[in-house]
Design an enzyme around this catalytic site. Structure first.
Site, PDB file in Angstrom:
ATOM      1  N   TYR A   1      52.952  35.616  46.553  1.00  0.00           N
ATOM      2  CA  TYR A   1      52.584  36.473  45.413  1.00  0.00           C
ATOM      3  C   TYR A   1      53.587  37.609  45.208  1.00  0.00           C
ATOM      4  O   TYR A   1      53.817  38.028  44.073  1.00  0.00           O
ATOM      5  CB  TYR A   1      51.144  36.978  45.555  1.00  0.00           C
ATOM      6  CG  TYR A   1      50.167  35.875  45.208  1.00  0.00           C
ATOM      7  CD1 TYR A   1      49.909  35.553  43.874  1.00  0.00           C
ATOM      8  CD2 TYR A   1      49.570  35.105  46.189  1.00  0.00           C
ATOM      9  CE1 TYR A   1      49.068  34.503  43.542  1.00  0.00           C
ATOM     10  CE2 TYR A   1      48.723  34.054  45.871  1.00  0.00           C
ATOM     11  CZ  TYR A   1      48.476  33.762  44.549  1.00  0.00           C
ATOM     12  OH  TYR A   1      47.655  32.717  44.214  1.00  0.00           O
TER      13      TYR A   1
ATOM     14  N   HIS B   1      41.310  35.785  35.468  1.00  0.00           N
ATOM     15  CA  HIS B   1      41.758  35.377  36.805  1.00  0.00           C
ATOM     16  C   HIS B   1      42.559  36.465  37.525  1.00  0.00           C
ATOM     17  O   HIS B   1      43.314  36.162  38.444  1.00  0.00           O
ATOM     18  CB  HIS B   1      42.592  34.094  36.720  1.00  0.00           C
ATOM     19  CG  HIS B   1      41.771  32.879  36.382  1.00  0.00           C
ATOM     20  ND1 HIS B   1      42.311  31.699  35.937  1.00  0.00           N
ATOM     21  CD2 HIS B   1      40.433  32.672  36.427  1.00  0.00           C
ATOM     22  CE1 HIS B   1      41.341  30.817  35.711  1.00  0.00           C
ATOM     23  NE2 HIS B   1      40.192  31.387  35.995  1.00  0.00           N
TER      24      HIS B   1
ATOM     25  N   ASN C   1      45.994  33.725  32.476  1.00  0.00           N
ATOM     26  CA  ASN C   1      47.279  34.118  33.040  1.00  0.00           C
ATOM     27  C   ASN C   1      47.167  35.433  33.789  1.00  0.00           C
ATOM     28  O   ASN C   1      46.413  36.320  33.395  1.00  0.00           O
ATOM     29  CB  ASN C   1      48.338  34.238  31.946  1.00  0.00           C
ATOM     30  CG  ASN C   1      48.664  32.889  31.338  1.00  0.00           C
ATOM     31  OD1 ASN C   1      48.309  31.863  31.914  1.00  0.00           O
ATOM     32  ND2 ASN C   1      49.308  32.883  30.199  1.00  0.00           N
TER      33      ASN C   1
ATOM     34  N   ALA D   1      54.202  26.223  22.151  1.00  0.00           N
ATOM     35  CA  ALA D   1      53.388  27.389  21.779  1.00  0.00           C
ATOM     36  C   ALA D   1      54.145  28.337  20.850  1.00  0.00           C
ATOM     37  O   ALA D   1      53.559  28.882  19.905  1.00  0.00           O
ATOM     38  CB  ALA D   1      52.945  28.129  23.033  1.00  0.00           C
TER      39      ALA D   1
ATOM     40  N   GLY E   1      47.715  26.503  25.278  1.00  0.00           N
ATOM     41  CA  GLY E   1      48.536  26.324  26.483  1.00  0.00           C
ATOM     42  C   GLY E   1      47.758  26.218  27.765  1.00  0.00           C
ATOM     43  O   GLY E   1      48.149  26.773  28.786  1.00  0.00           O
TER      44      GLY E   1
ATOM     45  N   LEU F   1      50.945  21.791  24.269  1.00  0.00           N
ATOM     46  CA  LEU F   1      52.109  20.905  24.240  1.00  0.00           C
ATOM     47  C   LEU F   1      51.697  19.440  24.121  1.00  0.00           C
ATOM     48  O   LEU F   1      52.341  18.648  23.454  1.00  0.00           O
ATOM     49  CB  LEU F   1      52.923  21.119  25.525  1.00  0.00           C
ATOM     50  CG  LEU F   1      54.311  20.504  25.574  1.00  0.00           C
ATOM     51  CD1 LEU F   1      55.193  21.050  24.460  1.00  0.00           C
ATOM     52  CD2 LEU F   1      54.960  20.765  26.924  1.00  0.00           C
ATOM     53  N   GLU F   2      50.619  19.104  24.781  1.00  0.00           N
ATOM     54  CA  GLU F   2      50.146  17.713  24.805  1.00  0.00           C
ATOM     55  C   GLU F   2      48.619  17.762  24.794  1.00  0.00           C
ATOM     56  O   GLU F   2      48.049  18.830  25.023  1.00  0.00           O
ATOM     57  CB  GLU F   2      50.631  17.040  26.096  1.00  0.00           C
ATOM     58  CG  GLU F   2      50.105  17.781  27.315  1.00  0.00           C
ATOM     59  CD  GLU F   2      50.862  17.504  28.607  1.00  0.00           C
ATOM     60  OE1 GLU F   2      51.782  16.688  28.599  1.00  0.00           O
ATOM     61  OE2 GLU F   2      50.483  18.119  29.606  1.00  0.00           O
TER      62      GLU F   2
ATOM     63  N   CYS G   1      41.974  46.532  47.025  1.00  0.00           N
ATOM     64  CA  CYS G   1      41.750  46.964  48.404  1.00  0.00           C
ATOM     65  C   CYS G   1      40.455  46.366  48.942  1.00  0.00           C
ATOM     66  O   CYS G   1      39.381  46.586  48.381  1.00  0.00           O
ATOM     67  CB  CYS G   1      41.706  48.487  48.481  1.00  0.00           C
ATOM     68  SG  CYS G   1      41.413  49.041  50.179  1.00  0.00           S
TER      69      CYS G   1
HETATM   70  P1  NAD Z   1      48.153  24.550  33.682  1.00  0.00           P
HETATM   71  O1  NAD Z   1      49.483  24.732  34.349  1.00  0.00           O
HETATM   72  O2  NAD Z   1      47.117  23.755  34.370  1.00  0.00           O
HETATM   73  O3  NAD Z   1      48.394  23.888  32.251  1.00  0.00           O
HETATM   74  C1  NAD Z   1      49.353  24.383  31.371  1.00  0.00           C
HETATM   75  C2  NAD Z   1      49.229  23.635  30.055  1.00  0.00           C
HETATM   76  O4  NAD Z   1      50.188  24.197  29.168  1.00  0.00           O
HETATM   77  C3  NAD Z   1      49.517  22.127  30.138  1.00  0.00           C
HETATM   78  O5  NAD Z   1      48.517  21.405  29.449  1.00  0.00           O
HETATM   79  C4  NAD Z   1      50.869  21.969  29.432  1.00  0.00           C
HETATM   80  O6  NAD Z   1      50.955  20.770  28.695  1.00  0.00           O
HETATM   81  C5  NAD Z   1      50.848  23.152  28.486  1.00  0.00           C
HETATM   82  N1  NAD Z   1      52.191  23.642  28.149  1.00  0.00           N
HETATM   83  C6  NAD Z   1      53.309  23.645  28.913  1.00  0.00           C
HETATM   84  N2  NAD Z   1      54.335  24.188  28.236  1.00  0.00           N
HETATM   85  C7  NAD Z   1      53.844  24.533  27.015  1.00  0.00           C
HETATM   86  C8  NAD Z   1      54.422  25.112  25.849  1.00  0.00           C
HETATM   87  N3  NAD Z   1      55.713  25.475  25.818  1.00  0.00           N
HETATM   88  N4  NAD Z   1      53.632  25.300  24.763  1.00  0.00           N
HETATM   89  C9  NAD Z   1      52.322  24.941  24.780  1.00  0.00           C
HETATM   90  N5  NAD Z   1      51.721  24.379  25.852  1.00  0.00           N
HETATM   91  C10 NAD Z   1      52.480  24.183  26.954  1.00  0.00           C
HETATM   92  O7  NAD Z   1      47.644  26.003  33.349  1.00  0.00           O
HETATM   93  P2  NAD Z   1      46.201  26.591  33.111  1.00  0.00           P
HETATM   94  O8  NAD Z   1      45.399  25.628  32.315  1.00  0.00           O
HETATM   95  O9  NAD Z   1      46.435  27.964  32.606  1.00  0.00           O
HETATM   96  O10 NAD Z   1      45.539  26.682  34.568  1.00  0.00           O
HETATM   97  C11 NAD Z   1      46.302  27.072  35.673  1.00  0.00           C
HETATM   98  C12 NAD Z   1      45.845  28.266  36.477  1.00  0.00           C
HETATM   99  O11 NAD Z   1      47.015  28.798  37.114  1.00  0.00           O
HETATM  100  C13 NAD Z   1      45.290  29.409  35.691  1.00  0.00           C
HETATM  101  O12 NAD Z   1      44.077  29.699  36.241  1.00  0.00           O
HETATM  102  C14 NAD Z   1      46.231  30.594  35.909  1.00  0.00           C
HETATM  103  O13 NAD Z   1      45.536  31.695  36.489  1.00  0.00           O
HETATM  104  C15 NAD Z   1      47.244  30.163  36.915  1.00  0.00           C
HETATM  105  N6  NAD Z   1      48.659  30.351  36.474  1.00  0.00           N
HETATM  106  C16 NAD Z   1      49.042  31.455  35.760  1.00  0.00           C
HETATM  107  C17 NAD Z   1      50.358  31.592  35.323  1.00  0.00           C
HETATM  108  C18 NAD Z   1      50.749  32.831  34.541  1.00  0.00           C
HETATM  109  O14 NAD Z   1      50.130  33.867  34.693  1.00  0.00           O
HETATM  110  N7  NAD Z   1      51.751  32.751  33.670  1.00  0.00           N
HETATM  111  C19 NAD Z   1      51.292  30.607  35.619  1.00  0.00           C
HETATM  112  C20 NAD Z   1      50.878  29.494  36.377  1.00  0.00           C
HETATM  113  C21 NAD Z   1      49.566  29.378  36.801  1.00  0.00           C
END
Ligand code: NAD
Length: 239
Positions: free
Chosen positions: A56, A115, A92, A225, A181, A208-209, A123
């Site tokens: 982290y 999250h 995120n 996005a 996303g 994206l998909e 703490c």
């Molecule tokens: P995920 O990684 O499971 O899914 C991401 C989704 O975004 C996928 O379906 C993918 O196809 C799509 N994607 C990828 N690139 C894209 C783009 N350019 N435009 C649009 N869509 C796009 O993520 P999630 O569903 O958020 O779950 C993952 C968990 O991990 C969350 O709980 C989160 O807390 C954590 N996480 C957070 C971050 C961050 O804060 N940026 C990064 C990674 C993981």
């Protein structure tokens, strides 16, 4: 869009992908070369705190070098201009929604981090949260109570997401629910589309998909996005 007044938006890792922050499942099931169970569970933290804190610390350092993209900026402009209720629920843990808001002159964004946040430390001795931009690996003292008991303020698998009551109240009032996303694999967020439908909202997916829950949405648009979100915000603001 004439009958829409209250909007709830759910964002996931995909909204930050074009800012250079890895999504969860991008790298063949590994997250930055780690199995999720090794870094994102309370059991992992109990077993090997150094590994988890270092992981982290690296992520916290990395996100501070990234910048909001056109999708964050479009959502911030919606936040500024939307006259009805708006809640951006983000999975995120980065701060790119807030930084996009600040970039366009918003003092406060209507963003809820279900999250947790990379830039907070929590703490375990006094339960206070403090803004944290540095590292935790050297067990710094909590600014509130002085104990060396800080952990990342991240909701790990098996832990309860934050502010669920507020999220459900907003979903109950929503006329439109938009999911952006997110893979639709992580619950309870993945279930929000069904909750919103039950409460009578229209539902839209921008990803994206097709996500795992894509069939639950009234409409789904697939692509990057930065393009989809900017176009949708123009549409909803009628500009
Ligand atoms: P995920 O990684 O499971 O899914 C991401 C989704 O975004 C996928 O379906 C993918 O196809 C799509 N994607 C990828 N690139 C894209 C783009 N350019 N435009 C649009 N869509 C796009 O993520 P999630 O569903 O958020 O779950 C993952 C968990 O991990 C969350 O709980 C989160 O807390 C954590 N996480 C957070 C971050 C961050 O804060 N940026 C990064 C990674 C993981």
């Amino acid at each position: 869009m004439k009958d829409i007044r209250n909007i709830v938006i759910l964002t996931g890792a995909g909204v930050s992908a074009e800012s250079g922050i890895d999504t969860f499942r991008g790298g063949g099931g590994l997250w930055e070369q780690h199995r999720v169970e090794d870094v994102a569970t309370p059991e992992a933290f109990a077993r090997d705190p150094d590994l988890v804190l270092r992981f982290y610390d690296m992520r916290r350092e990395a996100i501070q070098t990234k910048a909001p993209n056109a999708a964050h900026l479009a959502l911030a402009s919606l936040d500024r201009e939307w006259p009805g209720e708006l809640l951006i629920v983000t999975q995120n843990v980065d701060d790119l929604h807030e930084r996009a808001g600040a970039q366009i002159g918003l003092n406060e964004t209507r963003v809820l981090h279900m999250h947790g946040e990379h830039l907070n430390a929590w703490c375990m001795a006094c339960d206070e949260r403090s803004r944290w931009t540095g590292s935790l690996i050297d067990r710094p003292a909590c600014p509130e109570c002085g104990e060396a008991a800080l952990r990342p303020d991240i909701v790990w698998f098996g832990e309860m997401p934050y502010r669920m009551d507020e999220i459900f109240e907003a979903l109950e009032r929503a006329d439109l629910f938009v999911s952006i996303g997110t893979s639709g694999a992580v619950y309870p967020a993945a279930g929000f589309v069904r909750n919103a439908r039950e409460f009578g909202a229209q539902t839209l997916e921008l990803n994206l998909e097709p996500s795992q829950g894509t069939h639950w949405f009234d409409e789904a648009r697939h692509g990057a996005a930065t393009e989809l979100v900017a176009a949708w915000v123009d549409e909803v603001l009628d500009r």
